[in-house]
Design an enzyme around this catalytic site. Structure first.
Site, PDB file in Angstrom:
ATOM      1  N   TYR A   1       2.820  19.090 -13.627  1.00 10.23           N
ATOM      2  CA  TYR A   1       1.375  18.915 -13.483  1.00 10.23           C
ATOM      3  C   TYR A   1       1.016  19.225 -12.037  1.00 10.23           C
ATOM      4  CZ  TYR A   1      -3.191  16.770 -12.982  1.00 10.23           C
ATOM      5  OH  TYR A   1      -4.519  16.568 -12.709  1.00 10.23           O
TER       6      TYR A   1
ATOM      7  N   GLU B   1      -6.906  22.634 -11.965  1.00 10.68           N
ATOM      8  CA  GLU B   1      -5.753  21.909 -12.531  1.00 10.68           C
ATOM      9  C   GLU B   1      -4.917  22.829 -13.405  1.00 10.68           C
ATOM     10  OE1 GLU B   1      -6.138  17.802 -14.622  1.00 10.68           O
ATOM     11  OE2 GLU B   1      -5.781  19.246 -16.211  1.00 10.68           O
TER      12      GLU B   1
END
Ligand code: GDP
Ligand code: MN
Length: 381
Positions: free
Chosen positions: A101, A189
């Site tokens: 992530y 992201e």
């Protein structure tokens, strides 16, 4: 403005991040054609703004073009968190060894961008954040300098990621920051940032929120907006700098200030009418802006009446009146129109309107009742 995955990926590609090739499809047949072109296993992915598509059944692997077609058939038209899926992204499938992530977002409390990284990325990142917060490393960045080498190393050490990946991850973080800064985002992201068995790091998903207040100097965004604002009138209003939302009724509404326009919608509804739109001309609107606003509302063929509700503060009543009169002459308003005008230069405005044969009403409630009556009478004829 929140971007769809494929739009976000397009921005990421511009800064040199590696994104598996793919194409957008709007029909099952197009999805099949994309899969044929890409060859091999593909992923069919719902293009909606909501997250958690994987868990909602909006991300499916397809081994053959026929399978891609079938998945597209199931995904197109499905609703994810209330949002209807209108397109799918068909991309080359990637073998995943690990899911990382990585994001950069604006921390408003710290007034700084924050870099967030975890080796436990994927669809359960929220769960990881709750149960293993220590598995998520953060570092606040200087908004003028961006991430420095020691900060990136710090985050990677803290994450216990394989040191062989430090160098490529470092490069990816710098590119992601470049996307954040250059496109003036409040969030960029990548989840997952996939590590493949061959040791490649690939951007498999993109979540991007752009700062709307920077839109005026972000020319590249114009091409993104086209898809986001699909209603042609909404697009036209956006270009004119007006806040316009199309609704499904027949009474056009123009007001100044979002709060006033919202209450106008309520009052019209209360009087038994159905608003055709929300249109806020904003504070300090000139005759010209009023003219544009009328032009947009009247080009909606559903509109059978018009209620203009102006509470003058920095917006001046005489300007509004001039705009209305000029626009009426130019556009030849063919539907009943009711005007409520109060506040700054109210007397001058009313005088102008009366001289032009438009009698302003005394209150918003009266105006709402009047326009509903006028429209009802016109339809009855
Ligand atoms: P989200 O659920 O909306 O975040 O959608 P993602 O694009 O992140 O996809 C959800 C999950 O699908 C990912 O975390 C992966 O596990 C899986 N996935 C997505 N693309 C691929 C792919 O190319 N190959 C494989 N094996 N899995 C994928
Ligand atoms: Mn994701």
């Amino acid at each position: 403005m929140r971007l769809l995955e494929h739009q976000g990926k397009a921005l990421f590609e511009k800064v040199g991040l590696s994104v598996p090739s793919g194409e957008v499809a709007r029909t099952p047949a197009q999805a099949q054609a994309c899969a044929e072109k890409l060859g091999g296993t593909v992923v069919v992915k719902a293009q909606v703004l909501a997250g958690g598509r994987g868990k909602a059944g909006g991300v499916k692997l397809a081994r053959t073009p026929q399978e891609a077609r079938a998945h597209a058939e199931a995904i197109l038209g499905m609703r994810i968190k209330g949002e209807r899926v209108q397109s799918v992204l068909v991309t080359r499938a990637v073998d995943i060894l690990k899911e990382f992530y990585l994001s950069i977002t604006l921390d408003r409390a710290q007034r700084k961008p924050v870099l967030i990284f975890s080796t436990q990325g994927g669809v359960d990142i929220e769960e990881v954040a709750r149960t293993h917060p220590q598995a998520i490393a953060r570092c606040w960045l200087d908004p003028l300098l961006g991430p420095s080498a020691y900060q990136i190393r710090g985050v990677l050490y803290e994450s216990n990621v394989d040191q062989a990946l430090f160098k490529p991850l470092h490069a990816i973080i710098l590119k992601l920051y470049q996307a954040f800064a250059h496109f003036e985002a409040t969030l960029v992201e990548i989840n997952p940032l996939a590590l493949t068995p061959a040791g490649e790091l690939l951007t498999l998903d993109a979540k991007v929120i752009l700062d709307d207040d920077a839109a005026f100097r972000q020319r590249e965004r114009a091409t993104l907006g086209e898809e986001a604002a699909q209603d042609p009138l909404e697009q036209k209003a956006q270009q004119a700098g007006l806040q316009y939302v199309k609704l499904d009724g027949n009474i056009g509404i123009i007001g100044n200030g979002a709060g006033l326009v919202m209450s106008t919608l309520d009052v019209v509804q209360l009087a038994g009418g159905k608003p055709a739109n929300f249109l806020d001309i904003g504070g300090g609107a000139t005759a010209e802006v009023m003219g544009k606003a009328l032009g947009i509302v009247l080009s909606d063929p559903q509109v059978q009446g018009l209620f203009v509700n102006i509470f003058g503060g920095i917006t001046r009543g005489d300007e509004v009146a001039k705009g209305l009169i000029a626009a009426r002459q130019r556009l030849g308003i063919h539907v009943p129109m009711v005007v409520r005008l109060t506040g700054t230069n109210e007397a001058e405005g009313r005088k102008l309107l009366q001289a032009a044969g438009i009698a302003p009403v005394a209150s918003m409630e009266e105006g709402a009742r009047q326009i509903v009556d006028d429209v009802t009478a016109m339809i009855a004829k």
